[in-house]
Design a protein around this motif. Sequence first.
Motif, mmCIF file in Angstrom:
data_model
loop_
_atom_site.group_PDB
_atom_site.id
_atom_site.type_symbol
_atom_site.label_atom_id
_atom_site.label_comp_id
_atom_site.label_asym_id
_atom_site.label_seq_id
_atom_site.Cartn_x
_atom_site.Cartn_y
_atom_site.Cartn_z
ATOM 1 N N ALA A 199 19.447 6.752 16.891
ATOM 2 C CA ALA A 199 18.431 5.986 17.624
ATOM 3 C C ALA A 199 18.561 6.156 19.131
ATOM 4 N N GLU A 200 19.766 6.042 19.638
ATOM 5 C CA GLU A 200 19.950 6.149 21.092
ATOM 6 C C GLU A 200 19.584 7.551 21.579
ATOM 7 N N THR A 201 19.993 8.557 20.832
ATOM 8 C CA THR A 201 19.672 9.932 21.217
ATOM 9 C C THR A 201 18.159 10.165 21.216
ATOM 10 N N LEU A 202 17.478 9.643 20.218
ATOM 11 C CA LEU A 202 16.023 9.768 20.176
ATOM 12 C C LEU A 202 15.370 9.040 21.348
ATOM 13 N N ALA A 203 15.890 7.894 21.699
ATOM 14 C CA ALA A 203 15.301 7.105 22.777
ATOM 15 C C ALA A 203 15.402 7.798 24.129
ATOM 16 N N ARG A 204 16.497 8.495 24.340
ATOM 17 C CA ARG A 204 16.681 9.160 25.644
ATOM 18 C C ARG A 204 16.342 10.637 25.621
ATOM 19 N N GLY A 205 15.849 11.125 24.476
ATOM 20 C CA GLY A 205 15.438 12.521 24.405
ATOM 21 C C GLY A 205 16.574 13.512 24.383
ATOM 22 N N GLY A 206 17.741 13.094 23.883
ATOM 23 C CA GLY A 206 18.909 13.964 23.877
ATOM 24 C C GLY A 206 18.917 14.931 22.712
ATOM 25 N N ASP A 207 19.991 15.687 22.631
ATOM 26 C CA ASP A 207 20.159 16.692 21.582
ATOM 27 C C ASP A 207 20.501 15.985 20.269
ATOM 28 N N LEU A 208 19.677 16.198 19.249
ATOM 29 C CA LEU A 208 19.880 15.516 17.973
ATOM 30 C C LEU A 208 21.007 16.108 17.137
ATOM 31 N N ARG A 209 21.415 17.315 17.429
ATOM 32 C CA ARG A 209 22.388 17.953 16.553
ATOM 33 C C ARG A 209 23.709 17.187 16.476
ATOM 34 N N PRO A 210 24.313 16.785 17.603
ATOM 35 C CA PRO A 210 25.545 15.994 17.487
ATOM 36 C C PRO A 210 25.317 14.648 16.785
ATOM 37 N N ASP B 21 8.495 9.272 17.327
ATOM 38 C CA ASP B 21 9.905 9.629 17.477
ATOM 39 C C ASP B 21 10.509 9.999 16.121
ATOM 40 N N VAL B 22 10.119 9.243 15.088
ATOM 41 C CA VAL B 22 10.669 9.439 13.741
ATOM 42 C C VAL B 22 9.532 9.326 12.733
ATOM 43 N N ILE B 23 9.527 10.206 11.743
ATOM 44 C CA ILE B 23 8.655 10.076 10.584
ATOM 45 C C ILE B 23 9.548 9.850 9.370
ATOM 46 N N ILE B 24 9.290 8.779 8.634
ATOM 47 C CA ILE B 24 10.069 8.450 7.442
ATOM 48 C C ILE B 24 9.142 8.525 6.243
ATOM 49 N N VAL B 25 9.521 9.284 5.251
ATOM 50 C CA VAL B 25 8.713 9.455 4.043
ATOM 51 C C VAL B 25 9.353 8.637 2.921
ATOM 52 N N GLY B 26 8.628 7.617 2.471
ATOM 53 C CA GLY B 26 9.130 6.731 1.425
ATOM 54 C C GLY B 26 9.395 5.348 1.968
ATOM 55 N N ALA B 27 8.649 4.354 1.467
ATOM 56 C CA ALA B 27 8.777 2.980 1.977
ATOM 57 C C ALA B 27 9.369 2.069 0.911
ATOM 58 N N SER B 28 10.553 2.462 0.432
ATOM 59 C CA SER B 28 11.327 1.578 -0.434
ATOM 60 C C SER B 28 12.564 1.140 0.338
ATOM 61 N N ILE B 29 13.690 0.955 -0.340
ATOM 62 C CA ILE B 29 14.852 0.368 0.339
ATOM 63 C C ILE B 29 15.287 1.195 1.537
ATOM 64 N N ALA B 30 15.598 2.468 1.316
ATOM 65 C CA ALA B 30 16.135 3.279 2.409
ATOM 66 C C ALA B 30 15.111 3.457 3.524
ATOM 67 N N GLY B 31 13.880 3.806 3.160
ATOM 68 C CA GLY B 31 12.864 4.068 4.172
ATOM 69 C C GLY B 31 12.525 2.845 5.000
ATOM 70 N N CYS B 32 12.353 1.707 4.346
ATOM 71 C CA CYS B 32 12.012 0.485 5.089
ATOM 72 C C CYS B 32 13.169 0.026 5.964
ATOM 73 N N THR B 33 14.392 0.185 5.470
ATOM 74 C CA THR B 33 15.554 -0.203 6.272
ATOM 75 C C THR B 33 15.652 0.659 7.521
ATOM 76 N N ALA B 34 15.491 1.973 7.366
ATOM 77 C CA ALA B 34 15.555 2.858 8.526
ATOM 78 C C ALA B 34 14.420 2.573 9.496
ATOM 79 N N ALA B 35 13.201 2.376 8.975
ATOM 80 C CA ALA B 35 12.055 2.103 9.850
ATOM 81 C C ALA B 35 12.266 0.831 10.645
ATOM 82 N N THR B 36 12.785 -0.202 9.999
ATOM 83 C CA THR B 36 13.041 -1.468 10.688
ATOM 84 C C THR B 36 14.067 -1.275 11.792
ATOM 85 N N ALA B 37 15.149 -0.558 11.496
ATOM 86 C CA ALA B 37 16.193 -0.341 12.498
ATOM 87 C C ALA B 37 15.672 0.484 13.669
ATOM 88 N N TYR B 38 14.915 1.533 13.404
ATOM 89 C CA TYR B 38 14.378 2.362 14.486
ATOM 90 C C TYR B 38 13.345 1.580 15.304
#
Length: 461
Positions: A351-362, A4-21
């Motif tokens: 996250a919710e949009t990704l989970a339900r396959g919705g339009d990511l632009r909004p 669903d998501v690819i995150i490049v970089g496993a420091s503060i921002a990347g790990c925080t986003a990965a954990t939340a997703y």
Amino acid sequence: MDYDVIIVGASIAGCTAATAYGRAGLRVALVERHRSPQAHKTLCGHFVLGGTHDVLQRLDLWQPMLARGAAVTHGLGVWIGSGMGTGIRTGTTPWAGTRTATRAGTGTGTGTGTGTGWIVPRPDSRIPPAISLRRRKLDPLLREIAGSTPGVDLKPGHRVVGLVEEAGGAVAGVVTTDLGTGRTTTLRARLVVGADGHRSTVAGLAGVAEDHAPNERFLFWTYYEGAATNGPGDGQVWRLGQDVAVCIPVDDGLTQVGVFPAKDRLSEFTADRTAAFERFAARLPDGPSLAGARRVSNLIGTTDYPCVRRDPTPRPGLALIGDAATTSDPVPAVGCGWAFRSAAWLADATAETLARGGDLRPALRSYRRAHRFIDKYDDLGRREALATPPDRLQRAVYAAAVTDPDIARRLAMFAMRAAGPSVLLNPKVMARAFVGARVRGRRRDGSRVPSPSTAHRAPVP
């Protein structure tokens, strides 16, 4: 393999986003070029401002940081030196005779009427606490939390070498190389997130435009064992004209002392950085006692730290967080907080949009709107990074905050990035500060001082 998501970089921002997703039930690839789980950023002050406290609590990161020994700062004392345009330049001691500091709301002061002294918000000001954990502990902790989150596939030792692009310029994945085997792999996802720092490879491959701004200060810090602090609060900041210094508690009972001089002082540090650093620290009013302390690290720092900004949503299917989006002036200590907060805002928006396959632009537009909070502060930070002497407005606000508890509270909320800039920078607060400046001026020349009922007539929002 699709995610669903690819995150490049496993420091503060990347790990925080990965954990939340991952906690939202999504499939996440967390790509990190370093192979060691102990890899960490070195050039980072790691002071997380109080405005990030709610995010850390919500993501269940605050307590794990405390368990690793993080130090919490509940109240910073801020020293405002007299002769604001002079600072601690060689041969001058503009604070001489004013070491009995004024503490906002306490009723004590220097009696000079100049506004020189300590700004210390009252204990009931409800300023959220800051936290500090050195990156040698913080990065492995966040990587451990993210890697153990269901749905997160941590890929250490993988370097991104290309992007998967679709018609219309949308980004749909990355191409990685395993640094151990040399094997190339294509990963696809609906959202690619660049969390790979101010030299972002992802942003470079995507051709994202960069907005650079100069920083006219340089910076060095080190850590001491057994240092005693003498200023108020459980951490101190000195604003000395164009120069800035800090003294902050960190993990393992250590004290971090940092200096941020304007670049016209760089020659003083060229011959012997350690000696120049120690001279600088020794001259701080109510500065830390270091004579019996043991320095436990080399000097860490750089002579140039430019500010870099990129669009956080530059292309369809691509978002940037942390330093990849905004590398701000390090003096206000915003970097780690922006990394945590931008990662949380992106996950909240998408996250919710990704989970339900919705339009990511909004959803990405929603993240872009949230990121404007950082943009507004970064605009101010870029002006601060020019290291020009404080202007009349800044001098009035600093001076007022020394004796006015409400302005001291607002300045602390502003400094902790716990509210938007308007918490301090609004016409009513400015009017109140200038009224205070006139009152102090009349005291100095012996003129009649307005009564308390009229001296602060300007309303405060």
